[in-house]
Design an enzyme around this catalytic site. Sequence first.
Site, PDB file in Angstrom:
ATOM      1  N   ASP A 174       0.897  -1.181   0.118  1.00 21.63           N
ATOM      2  CA  ASP A 174      -0.031   0.114   0.205  1.00 21.63           C
ATOM      3  C   ASP A 174       0.845   1.176  -0.030  1.00 21.63           C
ATOM      4  O   ASP A 174       0.489   2.318   0.449  1.00 21.63           O
ATOM      5  CB  ASP A 174      -0.896   0.079   1.181  1.00 21.63           C
ATOM      6  CG  ASP A 174      -1.698  -1.336   1.271  1.00 21.63           C
ATOM      7  OD1 ASP A 174      -2.266  -1.565   0.431  1.00 21.63           O
ATOM      8  OD2 ASP A 174      -1.917  -1.770   2.432  1.00 21.63           O
ATOM      9  N   LYS A 185       2.216   2.524  -4.980  1.00 21.38           N
ATOM     10  CA  LYS A 185       3.019   2.295  -6.227  1.00 21.38           C
ATOM     11  C   LYS A 185       2.434   2.507  -7.607  1.00 21.38           C
ATOM     12  O   LYS A 185       2.866   2.697  -8.397  1.00 21.38           O
ATOM     13  CB  LYS A 185       3.381   0.713  -6.300  1.00 21.38           C
ATOM     14  CG  LYS A 185       4.328   0.454  -5.068  1.00 21.38           C
ATOM     15  CD  LYS A 185       4.533  -1.052  -4.928  1.00 21.38           C
ATOM     16  CE  LYS A 185       3.410  -2.002  -4.388  1.00 21.38           C
ATOM     17  NZ  LYS A 185       2.912  -1.693  -3.168  1.00 21.38           N
ATOM     18  N   GLY A 243      -4.157  -3.992  -4.545  1.00 22.66           N
ATOM     19  CA  GLY A 243      -4.916  -3.023  -4.836  1.00 22.66           C
ATOM     20  C   GLY A 243      -4.284  -1.753  -5.140  1.00 22.66           C
ATOM     21  O   GLY A 243      -3.724  -1.171  -4.377  1.00 22.66           O
ATOM     22  N   HIS A 244      -4.117  -1.476  -6.656  1.00 20.06           N
ATOM     23  CA  HIS A 244      -3.504  -0.397  -7.102  1.00 20.06           C
ATOM     24  C   HIS A 244      -4.181   0.649  -7.364  1.00 20.06           C
ATOM     25  O   HIS A 244      -5.091   0.661  -8.032  1.00 20.06           O
ATOM     26  CB  HIS A 244      -2.552  -0.725  -8.119  1.00 20.06           C
ATOM     27  CG  HIS A 244      -1.445  -1.515  -7.640  1.00 20.06           C
ATOM     28  ND1 HIS A 244      -0.579  -2.046  -8.411  1.00 20.06           N
ATOM     29  CD2 HIS A 244      -0.962  -2.056  -6.225  1.00 20.06           C
ATOM     30  CE1 HIS A 244       0.334  -2.686  -7.686  1.00 20.06           C
ATOM     31  NE2 HIS A 244       0.103  -2.732  -6.663  1.00 20.06           N
ATOM     32  N   GLN A 300       2.176  -5.595  -3.531  1.00 19.57           N
ATOM     33  CA  GLN A 300       2.757  -5.656  -1.947  1.00 19.57           C
ATOM     34  C   GLN A 300       3.969  -5.019  -1.523  1.00 19.57           C
ATOM     35  O   GLN A 300       4.424  -4.342  -2.584  1.00 19.57           O
ATOM     36  CB  GLN A 300       2.606  -7.239  -1.553  1.00 19.57           C
ATOM     37  CG  GLN A 300       1.234  -8.075  -1.333  1.00 19.57           C
ATOM     38  CD  GLN A 300       0.819  -8.637  -2.894  1.00 19.57           C
ATOM     39  OE1 GLN A 300       1.586  -9.107  -3.424  1.00 19.57           O
ATOM     40  NE2 GLN A 300      -0.278  -8.336  -3.123  1.00 19.57           N
TER      41      GLN A 300
HETATM   42  P1  IMP Z   1      -2.396 -12.521   1.234  1.00 15.13           P
HETATM   43  O1  IMP Z   1      -1.655 -12.169   0.397  1.00 15.13           O
HETATM   44  O2  IMP Z   1      -3.823 -12.841   0.985  1.00 15.13           O
HETATM   45  O3  IMP Z   1      -2.068 -14.086   1.469  1.00 15.13           O
HETATM   46  O4  IMP Z   1      -2.443 -11.919   2.758  1.00 15.13           O
HETATM   47  C1  IMP Z   1      -0.881 -12.115   3.570  1.00 15.13           C
HETATM   48  C2  IMP Z   1      -0.551 -10.700   4.076  1.00 15.13           C
HETATM   49  O5  IMP Z   1      -0.365  -9.946   3.024  1.00 15.13           O
HETATM   50  C3  IMP Z   1      -1.614 -10.231   4.977  1.00 15.13           C
HETATM   51  O6  IMP Z   1      -1.093  -9.544   6.012  1.00 15.13           O
HETATM   52  C4  IMP Z   1      -2.291  -9.424   3.978  1.00 15.13           C
HETATM   53  O7  IMP Z   1      -2.917  -8.082   4.803  1.00 15.13           O
HETATM   54  C5  IMP Z   1      -0.879  -8.629   3.300  1.00 15.13           C
HETATM   55  N1  IMP Z   1      -1.260  -8.103   1.985  1.00 15.13           N
HETATM   56  C6  IMP Z   1      -1.265  -8.886   0.847  1.00 15.13           C
HETATM   57  N2  IMP Z   1      -1.825  -8.132  -0.281  1.00 15.13           N
HETATM   58  C7  IMP Z   1      -1.450  -6.715   0.418  1.00 15.13           C
HETATM   59  C8  IMP Z   1      -1.445  -5.676  -0.393  1.00 15.13           C
HETATM   60  O8  IMP Z   1      -1.688  -5.437  -1.847  1.00 15.13           O
HETATM   61  N3  IMP Z   1      -1.197  -4.609   0.465  1.00 15.13           N
HETATM   62  C9  IMP Z   1      -0.914  -4.643   1.495  1.00 15.13           C
HETATM   63  N4  IMP Z   1      -1.165  -5.842   2.297  1.00 15.13           N
HETATM   64  C10 IMP Z   1      -1.129  -6.970   1.733  1.00 15.13           C
END
Ligand code: IMP
Length: 439
Positions: A13, A16, A40-41, A235
């Site tokens: 977040d 980017k 989520g961009h 991420q």
């Molecule tokens: P997953 O990627 O859904 O397996 O989540 C694993 C961890 O990564 C969790 O703490 C999510 O909140 C975090 N996470 C996954 N995608 C994002 C992102 O795009 N932004 C921020 N945190 C993320």
Amino acid sequence: MPGTAIIGLQWGDEAKGKIVDLLTEQHDIVVRYQGGANAGHTVVTDGKKFKLSLIPSGIFRSHVQCVIAGGVVLNPSSILQEISSLLAQGIKIGSNLMISDRAHVIFPWHSIADRLLNNIGDSEPIGTTLRGIGPCYEDKLGRSLAIRVGDLYKPDLKEKIKHIIGVKNQLLLELTNRCNKTMDMTNPIAELNPETIYKEYAGYAEQLRPYVADTTNYLLNAVDADKRILFEGAQGALLDIDHGTFPYVTSSNSSSTGIFSGSGVPFYFLKKVIGIAKAYTTRVGGGPCPTEQDNNIGQQIRDRGNEYGTVTKRPRRCGWFDAVAVRYSARLCGISTLAIMLLDVLSGFDTLQICTAYEIDGQRLNYFPSQIDDLRKVVPVYETLSGWKEDISAITKYNDLPFNAKCYVKRVAELIGRPVEIVSVGPDRRQTITSTLSE
Ligand code: IMP
């Protein structure tokens, strides 16, 4: 022409999408190479806000080829929804979007397992986005229960789905029995009907057909032809499966290490990595976050920065800038320069804090610990800087920033050990300072 990468240096977040969108002008190809619809961009252009999950942020420039490479896990329903929503908003999507036939496909059993696994065990849950990302990557590594995009077009798809559901039913039943009793999920496997799922996915496959290609081959040809390629990380590096705050991480290599495995492009092609960091810290989901301010300061940052998840809408945990963590990820990712995002959110504080070191049991630690138990124990050592009151969101030149804002940026650059190339003071393309940061 060199390849450039945009990598988040915190826990995701970092805004980017905005920087990718800005840089696409100078690139021919934009590549997403890891993660999936957990990302989520947000891209704001001319006051219009677009939210992207899987489609590369280059989609708004007509000359740019967008590639979803093989390292991504693809939820067909999510991407089709994203495509139709963008088409409805007048964005052109056709041959400018390519999806790798090597990408792994997310099925309902992945999302169900994600929900169940988040409720198993007695430690703090990972708090995933529940998009089935981890379970899909598990099947990728396990191989025998995996389906790739290319498999969707093979004659044995129906049989394969039937076989996998047979196995998954047993596994999911066992997981359900072991789940915390409070979970509202009595019979998840009732959702898994082979015939229905086959029909649904065969339908998706037909709709996706025009976009599916061997993107590795396409990108290797692009490298040979000296095309300008921009790699869009999803991420942040601290969520990297190998180098992040395990197990509170995502299931892919979200640091720059994932670029080569995810896209197939050789390492020598990458000439520049821009590290993206917010002027403060946020984190969604579980796991330690040493500089978190679970108080009025954190709430102020959350309110001013609208720190709520793009994908899950969860309130983000907010805190001061953690230079120990960002210095670690900047070195890990081999960044050339820094982009400091959302500096405007810090306007109005009398003083600001930056974490410059950690202490464990009174002992100074100048590195980022590899073990989660140590990270939980660290006490941040803060340096206090003076704040500024002015609204900086319309400033476009570095030298026009308030003195204290410039001091803040300079100190961040010093602590990270890399020059700052971009300062962002708002979500719009125009709210960006890219002039030389001279003072
Ligand atoms: P997953 O990627 O859904 O397996 O989540 C694993 C961890 O990564 C969790 O703490 C999510 O909140 C975090 N996470 C996954 N995608 C994002 C992102 O795009 N932004 C921020 N945190 C993320």
